[in-house]
Design a protein around this motif. Structure first.
Motif, PDB file in Angstrom:
ATOM      1  N   LYS A  69       5.862 -21.218  -1.995  1.00 34.12           N
ATOM      2  CA  LYS A  69       6.881 -21.520  -1.130  1.00 34.12           C
ATOM      3  C   LYS A  69       6.200 -21.878   0.187  1.00 34.12           C
ATOM      4  O   LYS A  69       6.698 -22.717   0.987  1.00 34.12           O
ATOM      5  CB  LYS A  69       7.924 -20.346  -0.967  1.00 34.12           C
ATOM      6  CG  LYS A  69       8.859 -20.271  -2.097  1.00 34.12           C
ATOM      7  CD  LYS A  69       9.749 -18.986  -1.923  1.00 34.12           C
ATOM      8  CE  LYS A  69      10.605 -18.887  -3.257  1.00 34.12           C
ATOM      9  NZ  LYS A  69      11.533 -17.665  -3.036  1.00 34.12           N
ATOM     10  N   GLY A  72       5.154 -25.166   0.629  1.00 35.37           N
ATOM     11  CA  GLY A  72       6.414 -26.261   0.608  1.00 35.37           C
ATOM     12  C   GLY A  72       6.620 -26.742  -0.699  1.00 35.37           C
ATOM     13  O   GLY A  72       7.130 -28.086  -0.770  1.00 35.37           O
ATOM     14  N   THR A  73       6.182 -26.040  -1.639  1.00 27.51           N
ATOM     15  CA  THR A  73       6.500 -26.608  -2.908  1.00 27.51           C
ATOM     16  C   THR A  73       7.900 -26.818  -3.378  1.00 27.51           C
ATOM     17  O   THR A  73       8.682 -25.875  -3.241  1.00 27.51           O
ATOM     18  CB  THR A  73       5.918 -25.598  -4.001  1.00 27.51           C
ATOM     19  OG1 THR A  73       4.448 -25.387  -3.738  1.00 27.51           O
ATOM     20  CG2 THR A  73       6.006 -26.300  -5.324  1.00 27.51           C
ATOM     21  N   ASP A  74       8.280 -28.056  -3.913  1.00 31.67           N
ATOM     22  CA  ASP A  74       9.590 -28.256  -4.511  1.00 31.67           C
ATOM     23  C   ASP A  74      10.317 -27.194  -4.920  1.00 31.67           C
ATOM     24  O   ASP A  74       9.628 -26.784  -6.011  1.00 31.67           O
ATOM     25  CB  ASP A  74       9.768 -29.547  -5.035  1.00 31.67           C
ATOM     26  CG  ASP A  74      11.165 -30.043  -5.129  1.00 31.67           C
ATOM     27  OD1 ASP A  74      12.072 -29.591  -5.844  1.00 31.67           O
ATOM     28  OD2 ASP A  74      11.568 -30.976  -4.594  1.00 31.67           O
ATOM     29  N   PRO A  75      11.512 -26.625  -4.805  1.00 32.34           N
ATOM     30  CA  PRO A  75      12.078 -25.830  -5.465  1.00 32.34           C
ATOM     31  C   PRO A  75      12.245 -26.164  -7.032  1.00 32.34           C
ATOM     32  O   PRO A  75      12.484 -25.318  -7.930  1.00 32.34           O
ATOM     33  CB  PRO A  75      13.565 -25.532  -4.567  1.00 32.34           C
ATOM     34  CG  PRO A  75      13.224 -25.802  -3.333  1.00 32.34           C
ATOM     35  CD  PRO A  75      12.394 -26.977  -3.660  1.00 32.34           C
ATOM     36  N   GLY A  76      12.555 -27.361  -7.244  1.00 34.27           N
ATOM     37  CA  GLY A  76      12.829 -27.592  -8.542  1.00 34.27           C
ATOM     38  C   GLY A  76      11.637 -27.591  -9.658  1.00 34.27           C
ATOM     39  O   GLY A  76      11.621 -27.337 -10.524  1.00 34.27           O
ATOM     40  N   THR A  78       9.186 -25.018  -8.588  1.00 34.17           N
ATOM     41  CA  THR A  78       9.145 -23.423  -8.988  1.00 34.17           C
ATOM     42  C   THR A  78       9.903 -22.948  -9.860  1.00 34.17           C
ATOM     43  O   THR A  78       9.604 -22.058 -10.422  1.00 34.17           O
ATOM     44  CB  THR A  78       9.266 -22.823  -7.424  1.00 34.17           C
ATOM     45  OG1 THR A  78      10.421 -23.179  -7.200  1.00 34.17           O
ATOM     46  CG2 THR A  78       8.264 -23.152  -6.329  1.00 34.17           C
ATOM     47  N   THR A 217       6.900 -31.854 -13.624  1.00 34.26           N
ATOM     48  CA  THR A 217       7.453 -32.801 -12.564  1.00 34.26           C
ATOM     49  C   THR A 217       7.652 -34.275 -12.747  1.00 34.26           C
ATOM     50  O   THR A 217       6.714 -34.684 -13.891  1.00 34.26           O
ATOM     51  CB  THR A 217       6.230 -32.545 -11.384  1.00 34.26           C
ATOM     52  OG1 THR A 217       6.972 -33.331 -10.167  1.00 34.26           O
ATOM     53  CG2 THR A 217       5.127 -33.302 -11.446  1.00 34.26           C
ATOM     54  N   GLY A 472       0.686 -32.295  -1.518  1.00 39.83           N
ATOM     55  CA  GLY A 472       1.855 -33.090  -1.608  1.00 39.83           C
ATOM     56  C   GLY A 472       1.744 -34.197  -2.373  1.00 39.83           C
ATOM     57  O   GLY A 472       0.857 -34.138  -3.285  1.00 39.83           O
TER      58      GLY A 472
END
Length: 490
Positions: A69, A72-76, A78, A217, A472
Motif C-alpha cells: 500500500k 501505491g499498489t493498485d487495490p485490485g 492486492t 494483473t 508502476g
C-alpha cells in the motif's frame, strides 16, 4: 513443468546463503515513497541463477501488505493475495489462538510486528566474514536514508550449524524439484523428501498438480498476466529461547547428570544434539528415515518436536503389500485412504531459511551456571511457502500447537508450545515418554521454553515484480530480470 525463471526468483529461495555467515534483517517503514521507489528500482537483488550460489554479499527484499500500500499498489492487485497475507499474522484473535500467540506470546507484547511496529519492508542482508560493514554502506545510500525509517534491526549469530538449545539445525529440509515434477497422488505410497517447486514458488505446479492462487494483473492485450510468478510467501517469527531454563529443567528431571539430561532432551526433540534421529540411522543423510517401525513412539516419542513438525509416514503402520502398490499404480483399485498415504505430510512442507541470534551457551555451561544468564538468544524463524493456510498455518496450528495431536491430550510441542489452553484442554504442560513397549509415562509441569518476540507475513516477490511494484506501470511485471519471457497466468 515450465522451466523456472532462475534470474527472476530471489536467491534466498534456492540457496539460503549459508556460506554468507554474517546476516542482518532490517525492518523498515516507507517514509518517502519516491525515494523508497528509487532505491527498490536499483537495489541489486540476488537471483537464483547457479552462478549466484555463493557470492561475497547478497540482499533480498520482501514486503508486507502495508508495504504494498505504501508503494501505491493498485487495490485490485492486492486483493489477489491470500486472505492470510491480507489479514496478517496478528490480524485476528482467532488466528493468534490457532498459532499459539496468546498469553506471553500475545502480539500486543511483541517487540515488532503489531500496530505501530508493523514494518512495510524486510531487507535481508548477507555477507561473508568482514564484508558486512562495507556492504551496508553501499546499500544505505541517500535514497535509503530518505525513503525509509527503521523499525528494528535484527542481528544474527553464527552457531556453526546448531540452534541455541544446542541441536544441529536445518537437517530436515525438503528436496525441491527445481527441474522436474515429482510423483503425486497415487504414486506417493512411501515417504519421500522430494517436493514440487509450486509448494514454495508461485506460478508453478504444486503437489496437487495445480497452481496456487496468486495476484494477477491485466496485460496490454487483455490477457491475465502473472504478478505472483516467481514469488513466495515469507513467514518471519522471532522466537526467543530460554536456553538456560531448558537445560536446568532437564537437569532437575535427571538428577543434574549431563548425559541423562541430554538423553531426555533428545526425547523432546526427536534427535540427538548431533542431528542423529532416534528412529533409523544417521548415515550420510540424517533425513532419510520414517516412523513406520515406531508406531507407538517407543524410540521417538509421538509428540517430539521433529515428529510434530514433520510426521513423515507416522500414519503408515506397515508398508503396503507389493500387489497393493501394483494395483494402485495401474489405477485398478477404488479410491481409499491408502491411495495416497503420504497426503497428510506432502501438502504441508516448509522451506526454512532462518538464522540464530545471541551468544552461544552449551548444555554443560547452562547446567553448571550458578546465576541466571540474561543474554537474549533464539531463532529468527523464516520459512517460505506458496500457501500460508495449507503449509505454515497448518503445521503451526494443527501439529505444533495442537493439544490433541495424535491422541496426546494436554500436550503441545515440547519446545515451541506455550503451555496455555490448547483446544479442549485447559493446559498443555505434559509430555508423554514411552520406555520400550510398556505403558507410557508423562512428564508434568513442562515449562515454556520459547517466547514470541515479533513476527509478520511478507511477500517475497520475483525481481521483475519488485521493480514493477516500485516503478508502476512503466515497469513490465511479466518479464524476468533480463527482460526475456512474458509471464501469462496458466
Amino acid at each position: 513443468m515450465n522451466a523456472p525463471d532462475y534470474h527472476d526468483v530471489q536467491g534466498l529461495v534456492r540457496f539460503g546463503y549459508g556460506k554468507l555467515t554474517e546476516a542482518t534483517y532490517w525492518l523498515l517503514r516507507v517514509r518517502d515513497r519516491p525515494a523508497a521507489a528509487r532505491w527498490l528500482l536499483k537495489v541489486p537483488v540476488n537471483n537464483a541463477a547457479k552462478s549466484d550460489d555463493a557470492p561475497e554479499t547478497a540482499v533480498q527484499v520482501a514486503l508486507t501488505l502495508g508495504g504494498l500500500k505504501a508503494l501505491g499498489t493498485d487495490p485490485g492487485i492486492t486483493a489477489g493475495f491470500s486472505n492470510e497475507f491480507l489479514e496478517g499474522m496478528a490480524g485476528s484473535p482467532n488466528r493468534s489462538q490457532r498459532l499459539g500467540d496468546v498469553g506471553v506470546n500475545d502480539p500486543s507484547l511483541w517487540q515488532w510486528g503489531y500496530g505501530p511496529t508493523m514494518p512495510d519492508l524486510l531487507v535481508l542482508v548477507f555477507a561473508r566474514p568482514g564484508k558486512m560493514g562495507g556492504w551496508l554502506q553501499t546499500l544505505q545510500d541517500a535514497d535509503w536514508q530518505e525513503g525509509f525509517a527503521v523499525v528494528k534491526v535484527l542481528e544474527t549469530s553464527n552457531l556453526f550449524g546448531a540452534e541455541p538449545f544446542g541441536f544441529k539445525d536445518g537437517v530436515s529440509q525438503p528436496d525441491v524439484a527445481w527441474e522436474d515434477a515429482p510423483a503425486t497422488g497415487r504414486d506417493a505410497l512411501a515417504y519421500r523428501n522430494r517436493s514440487a517447486l509450486g509448494e514454495y514458488v508461485l506460478g508453478y505446479s504444486n503437489e496437487y498438480g495445480k497452481f496456487t492462487d496468486r495476484p494477477l494483473t491485466p496485460g496490454k492485450a487483455g490477457e491475465q498476466r502473472d504478478l505472483g510468478r516467481n514469488g513466495s510467501y515469507l513467514v518471519f517469527r522471532q522466537l526467543e529461547q530460554d536456553v538456560q531454563g531448558f537445560w536446568r529443567y532437564l537437569g532437575g528431571q535427571t538428577g543434574a547428570v549431563p548425559a541423562a539430561a541430554r538423553e531426555l532432551a533428545a526425547k523432546l526433540v526427536g534427535r540427538k544434539t548431533d542431528g542423529t534421529p532416534l528412529v533409523g540411522g544417521g548415515g550420510a543423510s540424517q533425513n532419510a528415515f520414517g516412523y513406520e517401525s515406531d508406531p507407538i513412539g517407543a524410540k521417538c516419542p509421538v509428540g517430539a518436536h521433529v515428529r510434530r513438525a514433520n510426521p513423515r509416514n507416522a500414519d503408515l503402520v506397515a508398508r503396503p503389500a507389493w500387489w497393493s502398490r501394483l494395483w494402485s499404480t495401474l489405477g485398478l483399485r477404488a479410491g481409499t485412504y491408502n491411495d495416497d498415504v503420504m497426503a497428510s505430510v506432502r501438502f504441508h512442507r516448509l522451506l526454512r531459511r532462518g538464522r540464530e541470534y545471541g551468544p552461544p551457551l552449551t548444555p554443560e555451561q547452562a547446567l553448571a551456571a550458578t546465576s541466571a544468564d540474561q543474554a537474549e538468544r533464539g531463532i529468527h524463524f523464516i520459512c517460505l511457502n506458496a500457501n500460508l493456510s495449507r503449509q505454515f498455518e497448518f503445521v503451526q496450528g494443527s501439529w505444533i500447537m495442537n493439544g490433541q495431536f495424535d491422541g496426546l491430550p494436554g500436550e503441545t510441542d515440547p519446545l515451541l508450545g506455550n503451555r496455555g489452553r490448547a483446544q479442549a484442554c485447559p493446559f498443555s504442560q505434559f509430555f508423554t515418554v514411552r520406555r520400550g513397549a510398556g505403558e507410557p509415562g508423562r512428564i508434568r509441569g513442562l515449562p515454556q521454553f520459547v517466547t514470541m518476540r515479533g513476527g509478520a507475513y511478507f511477500f517475497l516477490p520475483g525481481i521483475a515484480t519488485l521493480r514493477y511494484l516500485a516503478g508502476g506501470p512503466d515497469c513490465d511485471p511479466c518479464l524476468d530480470a533480463e527482460g526475456r519471457s512474458a509471464r501469462l497466468a496458466p
